[in-house]
Write a protein that holds these residues in place. Structure first.
Motif, PDB file in Angstrom:
ATOM      1  N   UNK A  46       0.809  -1.229   0.000  1.00 41.77           N
ATOM      2  CA  UNK A  46       0.000   0.000   0.000  1.00 41.77           C
ATOM      3  C   UNK A  46       0.839   1.276   0.000  1.00 41.77           C
ATOM      4  N   UNK A  47       1.902   1.315   0.832  1.00 48.89           N
ATOM      5  CA  UNK A  47       2.714   2.537   0.885  1.00 48.89           C
ATOM      6  C   UNK A  47       3.395   2.778  -0.463  1.00 48.89           C
ATOM      7  N   UNK A  48       3.944   1.691  -1.031  1.00 53.46           N
ATOM      8  CA  UNK A  48       4.585   1.813  -2.340  1.00 53.46           C
ATOM      9  C   UNK A  48       3.616   2.338  -3.382  1.00 53.46           C
ATOM     10  N   UNK A  49       2.361   1.873  -3.316  1.00 53.16           N
ATOM     11  CA  UNK A  49       1.361   2.309  -4.285  1.00 53.16           C
ATOM     12  C   UNK A  49       1.027   3.785  -4.102  1.00 53.16           C
ATOM     13  N   UNK A  50       0.902   4.213  -2.846  1.00 53.42           N
ATOM     14  CA  UNK A  50       0.569   5.620  -2.595  1.00 53.42           C
ATOM     15  C   UNK A  50       1.681   6.520  -3.121  1.00 53.42           C
ATOM     16  N   UNK A  51       2.936   6.121  -2.859  1.00 52.61           N
ATOM     17  CA  UNK A  51       4.068   6.931  -3.320  1.00 52.61           C
ATOM     18  C   UNK A  51       4.095   7.017  -4.842  1.00 52.61           C
ATOM     19  N   UNK A  52       3.630   5.944  -5.499  1.00 52.90           N
ATOM     20  CA  UNK A  52       3.673   5.906  -6.966  1.00 52.90           C
ATOM     21  C   UNK A  52       2.481   6.608  -7.611  1.00 52.90           C
ATOM     22  N   UNK A  53       1.417   6.845  -6.824  1.00 55.67           N
ATOM     23  CA  UNK A  53       0.191   7.439  -7.381  1.00 55.67           C
ATOM     24  C   UNK A  53       0.409   8.646  -8.302  1.00 55.67           C
ATOM     25  N   UNK A  54       1.250   9.629  -7.896  1.00 58.59           N
ATOM     26  CA  UNK A  54       1.398  10.817  -8.754  1.00 58.59           C
ATOM     27  C   UNK A  54       1.891  10.490 -10.165  1.00 58.59           C
ATOM     28  N   UNK A  55       2.481   9.289 -10.321  1.00 62.76           N
ATOM     29  CA  UNK A  55       2.987   8.883 -11.630  1.00 62.76           C
ATOM     30  C   UNK A  55       1.845   8.622 -12.603  1.00 62.76           C
ATOM     31  N   UNK A  56       0.737   8.092 -12.074  1.00 61.72           N
ATOM     32  CA  UNK A  56      -0.364   7.721 -12.963  1.00 61.72           C
ATOM     33  C   UNK A  56      -1.539   8.698 -12.914  1.00 61.72           C
ATOM     34  N   UNK A  57      -1.643   9.469 -11.833  1.00 65.86           N
ATOM     35  CA  UNK A  57      -2.756  10.416 -11.739  1.00 65.86           C
ATOM     36  C   UNK A  57      -2.558  11.574 -12.695  1.00 65.86           C
ATOM     37  N   UNK A  58      -3.614  12.021 -13.377  1.00 66.50           N
ATOM     38  CA  UNK A  58      -3.471  13.234 -14.166  1.00 66.50           C
ATOM     39  C   UNK A  58      -3.175  14.409 -13.225  1.00 66.50           C
ATOM     40  N   UNK A  59      -2.295  15.327 -13.620  1.00 69.72           N
ATOM     41  CA  UNK A  59      -1.981  16.475 -12.770  1.00 69.72           C
ATOM     42  C   UNK A  59      -3.233  17.277 -12.408  1.00 69.72           C
ATOM     43  N   UNK A  60      -4.252  17.201 -13.257  1.00 64.62           N
ATOM     44  CA  UNK A  60      -5.480  17.934 -12.949  1.00 64.62           C
ATOM     45  C   UNK A  60      -6.141  17.370 -11.701  1.00 64.62           C
ATOM     46  N   UNK A  61      -6.075  16.039 -11.521  1.00 66.19           N
ATOM     47  CA  UNK A  61      -6.667  15.422 -10.338  1.00 66.19           C
ATOM     48  C   UNK A  61      -5.891  15.849  -9.103  1.00 66.19           C
ATOM     49  N   UNK A  62      -4.556  15.713  -9.205  1.00 63.40           N
ATOM     50  CA  UNK A  62      -3.693  16.081  -8.089  1.00 63.40           C
ATOM     51  C   UNK A  62      -3.875  17.562  -7.749  1.00 63.40           C
ATOM     52  N   UNK A  63      -3.861  18.407  -8.771  1.00 59.44           N
ATOM     53  CA  UNK A  63      -3.993  19.853  -8.567  1.00 59.44           C
ATOM     54  C   UNK A  63      -5.325  20.201  -7.948  1.00 59.44           C
ATOM     55  N   UNK A  64      -6.369  19.572  -8.428  1.00 57.47           N
ATOM     56  CA  UNK A  64      -7.705  19.872  -7.927  1.00 57.47           C
ATOM     57  C   UNK A  64      -7.827  19.482  -6.456  1.00 57.47           C
ATOM     58  N   UNK A  65      -7.349  18.273  -6.119  1.00 60.42           N
ATOM     59  CA  UNK A  65      -7.454  17.848  -4.723  1.00 60.42           C
ATOM     60  C   UNK A  65      -6.538  18.662  -3.807  1.00 60.42           C
ATOM     61  N   UNK A  66      -5.376  19.046  -4.321  1.00 61.43           N
ATOM     62  CA  UNK A  66      -4.497  19.891  -3.509  1.00 61.43           C
ATOM     63  C   UNK A  66      -5.164  21.232  -3.258  1.00 61.43           C
ATOM     64  N   UNK A  67      -5.827  21.770  -4.289  1.00 61.36           N
ATOM     65  CA  UNK A  67      -6.508  23.057  -4.147  1.00 61.36           C
ATOM     66  C   UNK A  67      -7.595  22.955  -3.087  1.00 61.36           C
ATOM     67  N   UNK A  68      -8.346  21.872  -3.134  1.00 64.70           N
ATOM     68  CA  UNK A  68      -9.424  21.681  -2.157  1.00 64.70           C
ATOM     69  C   UNK A  68      -8.834  21.421  -0.763  1.00 64.70           C
ATOM     70  N   UNK A  69      -7.802  20.550  -0.706  1.00 65.61           N
ATOM     71  CA  UNK A  69      -7.226  20.197   0.598  1.00 65.61           C
ATOM     72  C   UNK A  69      -6.534  21.387   1.257  1.00 65.61           C
ATOM     73  N   UNK A  70      -5.894  22.231   0.432  1.00 61.82           N
ATOM     74  CA  UNK A  70      -5.179  23.383   0.989  1.00 61.82           C
ATOM     75  C   UNK A  70      -6.106  24.568   1.238  1.00 61.82           C
ATOM     76  N   UNK A  71      -7.343  24.480   0.767  1.00 61.51           N
ATOM     77  CA  UNK A  71      -8.287  25.584   0.909  1.00 61.51           C
ATOM     78  C   UNK A  71      -8.790  25.732   2.323  1.00 61.51           C
ATOM     79  N   UNK A  72      -9.568  26.778   2.584  1.00 67.32           N
ATOM     80  CA  UNK A  72     -10.024  27.058   3.949  1.00 67.32           C
ATOM     81  C   UNK A  72     -10.877  25.938   4.535  1.00 67.32           C
TER      82      UNK A  72
END
Lengths: 227, 250
Positions: A46-72
């Motif tokens: 599981x840890x290896x998979x989580x670390x590898x996730x950004x390799x397969x996720x579209x940057x839009x998904x990562x960016x969108x969730x980071x925007x929401x997670x970092x938001x108020x």
């Protein structure tokens, strides 16, 4: 040269971002890669998979969730506000954090491979010579895994330079703070300024080619053959 | 004899009818996505022609059209890009017209932040104001003109964060990362009124009109569906749909 001040500022910012991200990733990624290489825990997959996730996720998904997670309303946003750091989107710090997550697999994977390739034997020998685990790591593992470290550093630097989607989603296009080269190229192209776009885009192409040349030159295969 | 003549006549009408139903490839500015989907469905029902839609940014469509993209009609987010294509003889001359005029709003996801006159801007009690990149998006240009008219350009310069387009600008405001944002009325309008948060509809005299022009591209010359769609956009039915999404028409 038709690079404008804004272009030069974007280049400088990109190099700062990539440099800082790479340095942080080597510090954070090394223990993770070491643990992944040595552990027999069921958590390895599981840890290896989580670390590898950004390799397969579209940057839009990562960016969108980071925007929401970092938001108020997000967990990260609430935490940074409680620590008095304010909100991270639209800041250089936010970009660094996002880049560390985004480029993580490019550091962890080559390091993990390098650590696994060393095997148990050199560590056992070091132990019989009464080397402490920490001493073993710095005197035995690091020199043996040197090509892995080089590859990891070069790839994470290059990958951060090439980052676009995530920066676009959380950056806010602020000059000297979040407007990196890839965003600047996008701006030029969208504004139909193809001349300016060519200078930066061509530079990026050349840079990427040189980086891959370097990776191939320093790669584990080459070094082993030389050794 | 008579029967066969009728048959021939029927066949003629049938095939004639089939030949008339054509397909048109339409490049649609992203901000016009929602109304255009409704209009295209009605258009197919009412005329028998098919409109297949691609949504994206006006700048990207320009690059694609210049490089041979197979679009026949272009509904842009501005009036400059279609005019530029017209000058470059990439369009059917005389086909260009303004199909919608955008309305700018100052919007916040918070229910009570924005007052009815937009005085919150002068108060300056917020960290970030999201604005679409004025170089790329007409709504961004209009927002900067509004700030200039209010005399707040310098005061708020350090608080501005830019979205690459109006959709991203809305995202910054909707997630609360920017407390305020200049967005399109069409983005915050639901069923004819502003659904959530608080908003100031910026008066039209604060900025140059946000004209969105449509044009038949050179590729669509002689395409019956392309011409029919351009006509259809001016029908009262289509205009009513356009208005219900927060746009004005000329």
């Amino acid at each position: 040269m038709t690079l404008t001040d804004a272009d030069l500022s974007a280049i400088r910012l990109t190099l700062e971002l990539a440099g800082l991200t790479t340095a942080l990733l080597l510090v954070v990624g090394t223990p993770i890669a070491w643990w992944l290489a040595r552990t027999r825990s069921w958590l390895k997959t599981p840890v290896g998979s989580i670390v590898t996730l950004p390799l397969v996720l579209p940057p839009t998904v990562l960016g969108f969730y980071l925007l929401v997670a970092m938001g108020p309303e997000g967990l990260l946003g609430k935490a940074t506000q409680a620590m008095g750091l304010g909100l991270l989107p639209f800041t250089f710090t936010g970009l660094v954090l996002a880049s560390v997550i985004y480029s993580m697999p490019f550091v962890v994977q080559p390091l993990q491979n390098a650590f696994e390739a060393i095997g148990d034997r050199p560590l056992e020998v070091a132990a019989t010579l009464r080397a402490s685990p920490l001493d073993t790591f710095f005197s035995v593992v690091v020199p043996l895994a040197r090509p892995g470290f080089l590859t990891a550093a070069i790839l994470s630097f290059a990958h951060t330079v090439g980052e676009f989607g995530v920066v676009l989603m959380i950056g806010g296009n602020i000059e000297d703070k979040t407007r990196v080269v890839s965003v600047q190229i996008y701006n030029h192209v969208e504004a139909l300024e193809y001349g300016e776009a060519h200078w930066l885009a061509g530079g990026m192409l050349l840079f990427s080619f040189l980086v891959l040349m370097a990776v191939n030159a320093f790669g584990p295969d080459k070094t082993r053959r030389q050794a | 004899m008579k029967a066969s003549r009728i048959l021939v006549a029927m066949l003629f009408t049938l095939t004639g009818g089939l030949a008339q139903a054509e397909e048109v490839q339409v490049a649609v500015a992203a901000n016009f996505t929602a109304p255009m989907k409704v209009i295209a469905a009605d258009f197919e029902k009412d005329t028998g022609h098919k409109a297949s839609l691609a949504f994206g940014s006006t700048g990207k469509f320009y690059a694609q059209i210049k490089n041979g993209a197979p679009f026949q009609v272009f509904l842009a987010a501005d009036d400059e890009t279609p005019a530029k294509l017209e000058r470059e003889t990439m369009t059917v001359p005389g086909s260009r017209f303004t199909y919608a005029v955008g309305t700018l709003v100052l919007w916040s996801a918070k229910p009570d932040l924005v007052d009815a006159k937009g005085a919150v801007l002068a108060g300056g009690d917020f960290a970030h104001l999201a604005v679409a990149n004025p170089k790329l998006a007409p709504y961004g240009t209009a927002a900067m003109e509004t700030l200039a008219k209010l005399g707040l350009t310098d005061k708020l310069a350090s608080k501005i964060v830019q979205g690459e387009n109006i959709a991203q600008t809305y995202q910054f405001a909707a997630t609360g990362n920017a407390e305020l944002g200049f967005v399109a009325l069409s983005q915050v309008m639901k069923d004819g009124k502003i659904g959530q948060g608080s908003a100031w509809v910026v008066p039209a005299d604060m900025h140059q009109p946000i004209r969105q022009d449509a044009v038949i591209l050179a590729n669509g010359k002689g395409n019956a569906a392309a011409e029919a769609l351009m006509k259809y956009l001016k029908t009262p039915k289509a205009v009513a749909i356009i208005k219900s999404y927060g746009y004005a028409v000329q």
